[in-house]
Design an enzyme around this catalytic site. Structure first.
Site, PDB file in Angstrom:
ATOM      1  N   ASP A  90       0.865  -1.191   0.000  1.00  0.00           N
ATOM      2  CA  ASP A  90       0.000   0.000   0.000  1.00  0.00           C
ATOM      3  C   ASP A  90       0.895   1.233   0.000  1.00  0.00           C
ATOM      4  OD1 ASP A  90      -2.039   1.786   0.084  1.00  0.00           O
ATOM      5  OD2 ASP A  90      -2.978   1.006   1.910  1.00  0.00           O
ATOM      6  N   ALA A  91       1.304   1.634  -1.211  1.00  0.00           N
ATOM      7  CA  ALA A  91       2.211   2.773  -1.371  1.00  0.00           C
ATOM      8  C   ALA A  91       1.537   3.931  -2.094  1.00  0.00           C
ATOM      9  CB  ALA A  91       3.457   2.340  -2.131  1.00  0.00           C
ATOM     10  N   LYS A  92       0.404   3.662  -2.706  1.00  0.00           N
ATOM     11  CA  LYS A  92      -0.396   4.683  -3.408  1.00  0.00           C
ATOM     12  C   LYS A  92       0.468   5.544  -4.314  1.00  0.00           C
ATOM     13  CE  LYS A  92      -4.027   4.690   0.058  1.00  0.00           C
ATOM     14  NZ  LYS A  92      -3.328   4.015   1.161  1.00  0.00           N
ATOM     15  N   ARG A  93       1.184   4.886  -5.204  1.00  0.00           N
ATOM     16  CA  ARG A  93       2.041   5.629  -6.130  1.00  0.00           C
ATOM     17  C   ARG A  93       1.214   6.185  -7.285  1.00  0.00           C
ATOM     18  NH1 ARG A  93       4.986   5.671  -2.031  1.00  0.00           N
ATOM     19  NH2 ARG A  93       7.095   4.832  -2.100  1.00  0.00           N
TER      20      ARG A  93
END
Ligand SMILES: O=c1ccn([C@@H]2O[C@H](COP(=O)(O)O)[C@@H](O)[C@H]2O)c(=O)[nH]1
Length: 269
Positions: A90-93
């Site tokens: 879950d890095a939401k790049r």
């Protein structure tokens, strides 16, 4: 998608989080440091492996410790995946396409130490900017979870706004995901919060849906069938703090995860 379908059939739909909030480290009697982070992650791995299909480390809580935090994250991802547990980073790049290609290599490239089964991405630089990540995910048999309607109340103003096409911004992301999955089934997943009615038409979407919001954000397994009436098969409800609060005992943490997992399964059966 095949690996996810099989994992969910065997170990249920819960996607449990590894979110090492400083307050949780303290509550677990651990130092707020990279050493504390490592012990926290090891306890989570021991509790979750073999019991849940999908684990979602929240990258922000590792990143906070710089390179030492990243080293812990690398080991955590690798141990989970070697044990057959699917990992959603879950890095939401999200960035312009040429930079997105580099993010994709970091999180989905076979040679990267951070290589995960799927990555959360933000489409708010335009869905098309995600193309390099979509291509790499397709090539590597990985997935993306694209933010559509997030679980937080602040997301509504932007995500429910109408586009020139006459649908909401969030719906336009769903529709783009449907088009991609027509070409490559299951490549694109969506993030749709479980905290409220999302107002989306998901009837043409057959990919996975990551649904954060169980536990600490107030949603319950009993809410899921109403909120996601047509999307149960690959619905991945997420709980992080709601489960992590049971630590640091491995047994208690495992029992908390199994309890939520089983509540989800009976609520969606
Ligand atoms: O819309 C979203 C997208 C991502 N998240 C993330 O999920 C977990 C939720 O944690 P809880 O402790 O269960 O509240 C966290 O990592 C968020 O960054 C989300 O909540 N909503």
């Amino acid at each position: 998608m095949h690996r996810l379908t099989s994992a969910v059939e065997h170990r249920g739909r819960l996607c449990v989080g590894i979110d090492p909030h400083p307050g949780l480290l303290e509550a677990w009697g651990l130092p707020v440091s990279a050493e504390g982070l490592e012990t926290f992650a090891e306890i989570c791995v021991e509790a979750y492996v073999g019991e849940v299909a999908v684990v979602k480390p929240q990258v922000a809580f590792f990143e906070a410790y710089g390179s030492a935090g990243y080293a812990v994250l690398e080991r955590t991802i690798s141990v989970l995946r070697e044990a057959g547990t699917l990992v959603v980073a879950d890095a939401k790049r999200g960035d312009i396409g040429s930079t997105m290609a580099a993010y994709a290599q970091s999180w989905l490239g076979a040679e990267s130490a951070l290589s995960s089964d799927a990555l959360t991405v933000s489409p708010y630089l335009g869905f098309g900017a995600l193309d390099p990540a979509l291509s790499l995910a397709a090539e590597q048999g990985r997935g993306l979870f694209v933010l559509a309607r997030t679980s937080n109340p602040e997301g509504g103003d932007l995500q429910a706004a109408q586009t020139a096409g006459g649908v909401s911004v969030a719906q336009s992301m769903v529709d783009a995901a449907v088009r991609h999955n027509d070409a490559q089934p299951g490549l694109v997943g969506l993030v749709v919060g479980a905290t409220r009615g999302h107002g989306l038409d998901l009837s043409n979407f057959s990919g996975p849906i990551l649904a954060p919001g169980l536990g600490a954000q107030g949603a319950t397994p009993g809410d899921l069938a109403d909120i996601f009436p047509d999307s149960r098969k690959l619905l991945l409800p997420n709980s992080s703090r709601g489960v992590l609060g049971a630590g640091p005992s491995v047994t208690a943490l495992r029992e908390a995860a199994v309890k939520v997992r089983d509540e989800i399964e009976s609520a969606l059966s």
